[in-house]
Design a protein around this motif. Structure first.
Motif, PDB file in Angstrom:
ATOM      1  N   GLU A   1      19.333 -31.814 -31.945  1.00  0.00           N
ATOM      2  CA  GLU A   1      18.525 -32.290 -33.068  1.00  0.00           C
ATOM      3  C   GLU A   1      17.225 -31.503 -33.187  1.00  0.00           C
ATOM      4  OE1 GLU A   1      17.948 -36.440 -32.522  1.00  0.00           O
ATOM      5  OE2 GLU A   1      20.084 -36.950 -32.691  1.00  0.00           O
ATOM      6  N   VAL A   2      16.557 -31.290 -32.060  1.00  0.00           N
ATOM      7  CA  VAL A   2      15.274 -30.580 -32.092  1.00  0.00           C
ATOM      8  C   VAL A   2      15.480 -29.121 -32.507  1.00  0.00           C
ATOM      9  CG1 VAL A   2      13.251 -29.862 -30.772  1.00  0.00           C
ATOM     10  CG2 VAL A   2      14.277 -32.107 -30.352  1.00  0.00           C
ATOM     11  N   CYS A   3      16.512 -28.484 -31.959  1.00  0.00           N
ATOM     12  CA  CYS A   3      16.780 -27.084 -32.299  1.00  0.00           C
ATOM     13  C   CYS A   3      17.107 -26.930 -33.786  1.00  0.00           C
ATOM     14  CB  CYS A   3      17.920 -26.529 -31.448  1.00  0.00           C
ATOM     15  SG  CYS A   3      17.449 -26.207 -29.744  1.00  0.00           S
ATOM     16  N   SER A   4      17.856 -27.866 -34.334  1.00  0.00           N
ATOM     17  CA  SER A   4      18.190 -27.815 -35.759  1.00  0.00           C
ATOM     18  C   SER A   4      16.937 -27.934 -36.616  1.00  0.00           C
ATOM     19  CB  SER A   4      19.180 -28.927 -36.115  1.00  0.00           C
ATOM     20  OG  SER A   4      20.416 -28.724 -35.456  1.00  0.00           O
ATOM     21  N   GLU A   5      16.045 -28.857 -36.256  1.00  0.00           N
ATOM     22  CA  GLU A   5      14.794 -29.031 -36.998  1.00  0.00           C
ATOM     23  C   GLU A   5      13.922 -27.769 -36.877  1.00  0.00           C
ATOM     24  OE1 GLU A   5      13.526 -31.399 -38.946  1.00  0.00           O
ATOM     25  OE2 GLU A   5      15.379 -32.570 -38.862  1.00  0.00           O
TER      26      GLU A   5
ATOM     27  N   ILE B   1      18.974 -22.060 -25.682  1.00  0.00           N
ATOM     28  CA  ILE B   1      18.463 -23.423 -25.507  1.00  0.00           C
ATOM     29  C   ILE B   1      19.537 -24.449 -25.881  1.00  0.00           C
ATOM     30  CG2 ILE B   1      16.786 -25.100 -26.348  1.00  0.00           C
ATOM     31  CD1 ILE B   1      15.472 -23.124 -24.548  1.00  0.00           C
ATOM     32  N   ARG B   2      20.218 -24.217 -26.993  1.00  0.00           N
ATOM     33  CA  ARG B   2      21.271 -25.149 -27.428  1.00  0.00           C
ATOM     34  C   ARG B   2      22.373 -25.286 -26.380  1.00  0.00           C
ATOM     35  NH1 ARG B   2      21.642 -26.488 -32.945  1.00  0.00           N
ATOM     36  NH2 ARG B   2      20.411 -25.223 -34.376  1.00  0.00           N
ATOM     37  N   SER B   3      22.773 -24.145 -25.799  1.00  0.00           N
ATOM     38  CA  SER B   3      23.931 -24.145 -24.905  1.00  0.00           C
ATOM     39  C   SER B   3      23.602 -24.665 -23.517  1.00  0.00           C
ATOM     40  CB  SER B   3      24.503 -22.726 -24.795  1.00  0.00           C
ATOM     41  OG  SER B   3      23.581 -21.854 -24.179  1.00  0.00           O
ATOM     42  N   MET B   4      22.331 -24.616 -23.101  1.00  0.00           N
ATOM     43  CA  MET B   4      22.007 -24.942 -21.720  1.00  0.00           C
ATOM     44  C   MET B   4      21.235 -26.246 -21.539  1.00  0.00           C
ATOM     45  SD  MET B   4      21.070 -21.170 -20.150  1.00  0.00           S
ATOM     46  CE  MET B   4      21.405 -21.693 -18.478  1.00  0.00           C
ATOM     47  N   CYS B   5      20.575 -26.728 -22.589  1.00  0.00           N
ATOM     48  CA  CYS B   5      19.649 -27.856 -22.417  1.00  0.00           C
ATOM     49  C   CYS B   5      20.184 -29.141 -23.050  1.00  0.00           C
ATOM     50  CB  CYS B   5      18.293 -27.513 -23.052  1.00  0.00           C
ATOM     51  SG  CYS B   5      17.546 -26.004 -22.379  1.00  0.00           S
ATOM     52  N   ASN B   6      19.762 -30.269 -22.463  1.00  0.00           N
ATOM     53  CA  ASN B   6      20.094 -31.560 -23.065  1.00  0.00           C
ATOM     54  C   ASN B   6      18.895 -32.165 -23.802  1.00  0.00           C
ATOM     55  OD1 ASN B   6      18.955 -32.080 -20.375  1.00  0.00           O
ATOM     56  ND2 ASN B   6      19.364 -34.231 -20.812  1.00  0.00           N
ATOM     57  N   LYS B   7      17.687 -31.680 -23.474  1.00  0.00           N
ATOM     58  CA  LYS B   7      16.479 -32.123 -24.171  1.00  0.00           C
ATOM     59  C   LYS B   7      15.621 -30.909 -24.506  1.00  0.00           C
ATOM     60  CE  LYS B   7      16.132 -36.645 -21.839  1.00  0.00           C
ATOM     61  NZ  LYS B   7      15.277 -37.477 -20.934  1.00  0.00           N
ATOM     62  N   VAL B   8      14.775 -31.060 -25.508  1.00  0.00           N
ATOM     63  CA  VAL B   8      13.897 -29.961 -25.916  1.00  0.00           C
ATOM     64  C   VAL B   8      12.513 -30.505 -26.268  1.00  0.00           C
ATOM     65  CG1 VAL B   8      13.445 -28.221 -27.713  1.00  0.00           C
ATOM     66  CG2 VAL B   8      15.723 -28.422 -26.730  1.00  0.00           C
ATOM     67  N   VAL B   9      11.476 -29.775 -25.817  1.00  0.00           N
ATOM     68  CA  VAL B   9      10.097 -30.022 -26.230  1.00  0.00           C
ATOM     69  C   VAL B   9       9.720 -28.907 -27.206  1.00  0.00           C
ATOM     70  CG1 VAL B   9       7.693 -30.233 -25.508  1.00  0.00           C
ATOM     71  CG2 VAL B   9       9.517 -31.043 -23.999  1.00  0.00           C
ATOM     72  N   TRP B  10       9.343 -29.285 -28.407  1.00  0.00           N
ATOM     73  CA  TRP B  10       8.914 -28.301 -29.408  1.00  0.00           C
ATOM     74  C   TRP B  10       7.394 -28.365 -29.510  1.00  0.00           C
ATOM     75  CZ3 TRP B  10      10.445 -28.907 -35.301  1.00  0.00           C
ATOM     76  CH2 TRP B  10       9.796 -27.921 -36.048  1.00  0.00           C
ATOM     77  N   LEU B  11       6.745 -27.301 -29.061  1.00  0.00           N
ATOM     78  CA  LEU B  11       5.286 -27.211 -29.114  1.00  0.00           C
ATOM     79  C   LEU B  11       4.843 -26.426 -30.338  1.00  0.00           C
ATOM     80  CD1 LEU B  11       4.272 -26.440 -25.402  1.00  0.00           C
ATOM     81  CD2 LEU B  11       4.128 -28.623 -26.608  1.00  0.00           C
ATOM     82  N   GLU B  12       3.782 -26.912 -30.959  1.00  0.00           N
ATOM     83  CA  GLU B  12       3.209 -26.215 -32.114  1.00  0.00           C
ATOM     84  C   GLU B  12       1.692 -26.342 -32.047  1.00  0.00           C
ATOM     85  OE1 GLU B  12       5.212 -25.976 -36.173  1.00  0.00           O
ATOM     86  OE2 GLU B  12       3.650 -27.471 -36.516  1.00  0.00           O
ATOM     87  N   HIS B  13       1.030 -25.196 -31.915  1.00  0.00           N
ATOM     88  CA  HIS B  13      -0.436 -25.158 -31.796  1.00  0.00           C
ATOM     89  C   HIS B  13      -0.943 -26.084 -30.683  1.00  0.00           C
ATOM     90  CE1 HIS B  13      -0.348 -22.834 -35.433  1.00  0.00           C
ATOM     91  NE2 HIS B  13       0.139 -23.832 -36.144  1.00  0.00           N
ATOM     92  N   GLY B  14      -0.214 -26.126 -29.565  1.00  0.00           N
ATOM     93  CA  GLY B  14      -0.673 -26.886 -28.411  1.00  0.00           C
ATOM     94  C   GLY B  14      -0.337 -28.358 -28.430  1.00  0.00           C
ATOM     95  N   THR B  15       0.363 -28.832 -29.453  1.00  0.00           N
ATOM     96  CA  THR B  15       0.739 -30.247 -29.512  1.00  0.00           C
ATOM     97  C   THR B  15       2.262 -30.359 -29.572  1.00  0.00           C
ATOM     98  OG1 THR B  15       0.651 -30.323 -31.931  1.00  0.00           O
ATOM     99  CG2 THR B  15      -1.389 -30.840 -30.741  1.00  0.00           C
ATOM    100  N   VAL B  16       2.768 -31.551 -29.242  1.00  0.00           N
ATOM    101  CA  VAL B  16       4.212 -31.787 -29.288  1.00  0.00           C
ATOM    102  C   VAL B  16       4.613 -32.116 -30.716  1.00  0.00           C
ATOM    103  CG1 VAL B  16       6.123 -33.199 -28.474  1.00  0.00           C
ATOM    104  CG2 VAL B  16       4.284 -32.583 -26.899  1.00  0.00           C
TER     105      VAL B  16
END
Length: 556
Positions: free
Chosen positions: A231-235, A208-223
């Motif tokens: 930034e998202v991958c690090s978190e 994901i880090r190497s290929m994407c410029n944005k990330v959606v992080w889903l948790e229990h069906g919510t963003v």
């Protein structure tokens, strides 16, 4: 562009266990069918611009695949709005849109039509699709006869070579050999540079880090978070690490407060001892753990734990940067890195065969080599620095089916397989894909060999079972392996006062170390000077297993 606005998805699941159509109809007529609601997505919103490459991450059950199916038009949301501009090529499941009774050639046109392309367009791109998939010799073969890897190649080739506006990929890039994975990643980057919008679901944060410029992080069906990929991958990585530490602390407290953990003071079938840098490691197989210490004389209770959640581990190996441990029960390899005084698990590599039993690192090839005992697969792993990759997994025809290959060993630049199908097999692992150089037959009493080591003029061999599968421990040495067939070897059991089943050899600190397993657990070492065994030392002698150890082995 893709605009997801306040999208929710609810599923109704029957509470009743209905075993027949009649029972279903009766309950439906009388109004006694009971359902419960499952919320897969809840008020999800985000916007993706043309040309964005967006990763979707989250744990299993977070709603990732459901979201992709809604964007693909396979599912309609229970609530909210969705706007999609452009044609979509969804790759949500291997073989989706294929008819298994049709040939690969026919499925190119069928699958292409499903994706909205004309027969004329597909004919123009046909040769490109075949060339990319590398399935030239199988185009007239029905899909039902394809392996999952072949099906993936064809699906990926069709979806990506027709230049969709939007490409949706659900874990498909993790399938196939390493060469095709690299080829697929290159093709994905070509699409990205050409303006294709890509949605990618993957459990590989590195990918994901190497290929994407944005990330959606889903948790229990919510963003949980949406934005810049790094930034998202690090978190996400930090959150996962914290969860792991909390879980580990809870498990540690439970164990410390229990009176049933006296096994921690003991060894139970230590299959391997190794020294890496200035640290000693013991693979405590039937205690399901690997422990380590900088002091070999420390009591076992004072050793640190690399991991005690492994399934019958047998060996540990390192290239100095990453530490690999086989998990025989889980059919996988665990990767760890050292951070300060602790070891952190970073990867789990599966698809290496059944019951990986030995991993070793060869500095000349700069590769890890492993053997899976039950399925006779040889696997080769490559540490790229950021990640360990599966270079190849191959089942060698000369390792007969149902033969249990416990060990491999590199001796004088050649790869030795033991115990093998009633023989020791020597192969070329540098200049060929494991072509046989020679083989040595062994007698009935040596069929269940464990390990082989060459020191001085002699080959040293440990033996677990005879040809009938009966436990018949032996520790022998021989100068010429051809002499094994006639049982012309030297028995060393009395010399080292063998107590248990001799298992694996190690050589460090100028000494040969030998582990003993099964009904008696012990680790000894000795010197070999001018082919004479001297200065035998006992380092750990647990003896027969305690009730606590037996319970630990069985998971109680």
């Amino acid at each position: 562009m893709i605009k997801v606005e306040n999208v929710s998805m609810k599923f109704r699941m029957a509470n009743d266990h209905i075993t027949s159509l009649k029972e279903f109809m009766v309950k439906k007529i009388v109004g006694k069918l009971e359902y419960k609601e499952f919320i897969a997505l809840n008020d999800v919103s985000f916007t993706i611009e043309k040309g964005d490459v967006v990763g979707i991450i989250g744990k299993n059950g977070a709603g990732k695949s459901t979201l992709l199916k809604i964007i693909s038009g396979i599912l309609s949301p229970s609530k909210g709005k969705l706007e999609v501009s452009g044609n979509i090529a969804p790759m949500l499941e291997l073989g989706a849109g294929f008819d298994v009774d049709l040939t690969a050639r026919e499925n190119i046109y069928l699958n292409g039509a499903v994706l909205g392309y004309s027969k004329k367009y597909l004919t123009e791109r046909y040769n490109d699709i075949v060339e990319f998939s590398e399935l030239h010799d199988f185009m007239d073969t029905p899909i039902r006869n394809f392996s999952s890897g072949m099906t993936m190649r064809l699906a990926f080739s069709i979806a990506t070579l027709v230049n969709p506006d939007i490409l949706i990929v659900d874990e498909i890039l993790s399938v196939g050999d390493s060469q095709f994975q690299k080829k697929s990643a290159k093709r994905m980057r070509e699409l990205m540079s050409g303006g294709t919008t890509v949605l990618l679901v993957s459990h590989s944060i590195d990918q994901i880090r190497s290929m994407c410029n944005k990330v959606v992080w889903l948790e229990h069906g919510t963003v949980r978070m949406f934005g810049n990929a790094q930034e998202v991958c690090s978190e996400y990585t930090e959150s996962s690490r914290q969860e792991y530490l909390v879980k580990e602390q809870k498990e540690h407290l439970v164990k410390e407060n229990s009176t049933t953990y006296e096994w921690k003071e003991q060894l139970y079938t230590p299959t391997h001892i190794e020294k890496i840098d200035e640290c000693y490691f013991i693979v405590d197989c039937w205690h399901q753990r690997v422990i380590y210490s900088s002091n070999l004389t420390e009591p076992i209770i004072n050793w640190n734990t690399l991991s005690d959640t492994l399934g019958n581990p047998h060996s540990i190996s390192s290239d100095g940067n990453v530490f690999l441990v086989d998990d025989a029960a889980g059919n996988e390899v665990r990767a760890f890195v050292k951070e300060g005084d602790k070891f952190i698990q970073t990867q789990i590599l599966d698809r290496v065969g059944e019951s990986p039993n030995k991993i070793l690192y060869d500095a000349q090839a700069q590769r890890f080599f492993g053997i899976s005992a039950m399925s006779q697969h040889v696997f080769v792993l490559n540490n790229s620095g950021d990640k360990v990759w599966i270079d190849k997994v191959i089942r060698l025809g000369y390792l007969q089916e149902n033969s249990y290959i416990r060990n491999i060993r590199i001796i004088d630049g050649e790869l030795f397989f033991v115990s093998g199908p009633g023989k020791i097999i020597v192969a070329d692992y540098i200049n060929s894909p494991f072509n046989i150089i020679r083989e040595y037959k062994v007698p009935f009493e040596l069929r269940g060999m464990n390990d082989i080591l060459k020191i001085g003029s002699f080959f040293y061999i440990t033996v677990y079972q005879n040809g009938a599968g009966e436990v018949a421990p032996k520790l022998i040495r021989v100068k010429d392996l051809n002499d094994l067939e006639t049982s012309d070897f030297e028995d060393l059991r009395e010399i080292v006062d063998l107590k248990g089943v001799p298992y694996s050899f190690s050589f460090f600190d100028g000494r040969v170390f030998l582990t003993e397993i099964d009904t008696y657990s012990r680790i000894i070492s000795f010197l070999i000077v001018n082919d004479e065994i001297t200065d035998i030392q006992v380092h750990f002698d647990t003896g027969s297993p305690s009730e606590s150890s037996i319970r630990k082995r069985s998971g109680q």
